[in-house]
Design a protein around this motif. Structure first.
Motif: not given
Length: 256
Positions: A189-191, A207-211, A215-216, A247-248
């Motif tokens: 998610i640094q991207q 923001s897509e993918s890696g969530i 905390r993400d 997730l939330f």
């Protein structure tokens, strides 16, 4: 991998037969993301498999998954329609669109104008346009064509260079940062955090993918994301309603 998928898609487009038009009302994908139900808007993805991870959900029932996302309060639904690499189907999208009251994004590799017309006919409210798969001028043409046909576009990039090439021509109203490198399929998610600095105000950042954890979500929101697109981490769970609430960082959910 991206190059391989695009070559396959070129062959598929040559054989494309446009389906009958589905009479389903269009919903605004952009408006759904701009007025989120939670701290950020959730685009929840219906996804059976991927090239990097193989089959993610063996017991796959697309409408059941979408119904659980709907119950969990997702703002929009993303549906994989690529068959060869993701085991998706345009039929899944039409089925979900006819039964779920959420905007539906067609997630595929759009490389030809005929796929845009196909997207309209199967009932998509929005389509994905991948910056790394299209020249900026072609992406702009597809973007304008989709809008003329009543669909929104999620314009996806993986690098600042790709984003800058697009912004020299126009400013999309929705910009997605794919945290997964489509060449190596590595994810961070640094991207989003890095590229967000170059996204102009007025564009809604997804923001897509890696969530995978709350905390993400916090990190990408702090970077400026107004929405997230999540598939794999939700699809790996048996109960997608509980998966969304987890997730939330929400411990319970209403049954109604």
């Amino acid at each position: 991998m991206l190059k391989q998928i695009i070559e396959t898609k070129k062959e598929e487009v040559k054989k494309l037969v446009l389906p009958e038009i589905q009479n389903v009302p269009k919903k605004s994908f952009y408006k759904a993301l701009a007025a989120p139900r939670r701290e950020v808007a959730l685009i929840a993805e219906v996804k059976k498999a991927s090239p990097s991870k193989g089959v993610i959900q063996p017991n796959f029932h697309p409408l059941q998954v979408a119904s659980q996302y709907d119950k969990a309060g997702a703002d929009a639904i993303s549906v994989l329609t690529d068959e060869q690499y993701f085991q998706g189907s345009t039929d899944y999208l039409t089925l979900i669109k006819k039964n779920i009251e959420r905007p539906v994004l067609r997630k595929d590799f759009i490389i030809d104008s005929r796929q845009i017309e196909e997207s309209v006919r199967i009932g998509a409210d929005a389509i994905l346009l991948i910056g790394e798969a299209l020249e900026p001028t072609q992406l702009q043409e597809f973007y304008e064509e989709a809008q003329e046909k009543g669909m929104d576009c999620l314009v996806e990039v993986h690098s600042t260079k790709t984003l800058e090439g697009i912004l020299r021509l126009f400013q999309p109203n929705i910009v997605g940062v794919n945290n997964r490198d489509l060449h190596t399929f590595q994810t961070t998610i640094q991207q989003t955090i890095d590229i967000a600095k170059s996204i102009p105000s007025g564009s809604l950042l997804v923001s897509e993918s890696g969530i995978n954890h709350h905390r993400d979500i916090v990190r990408v929101k702090e970077a400026g994301a107004g929405a997230i697109l999540v598939g794999e981490s939700l699809m790996r769970k048996e109960n997608q309603v509980e998966a969304v609430f987890e997730l939330f960082g929400e411990s319970t959910y209403a049954d109604s």
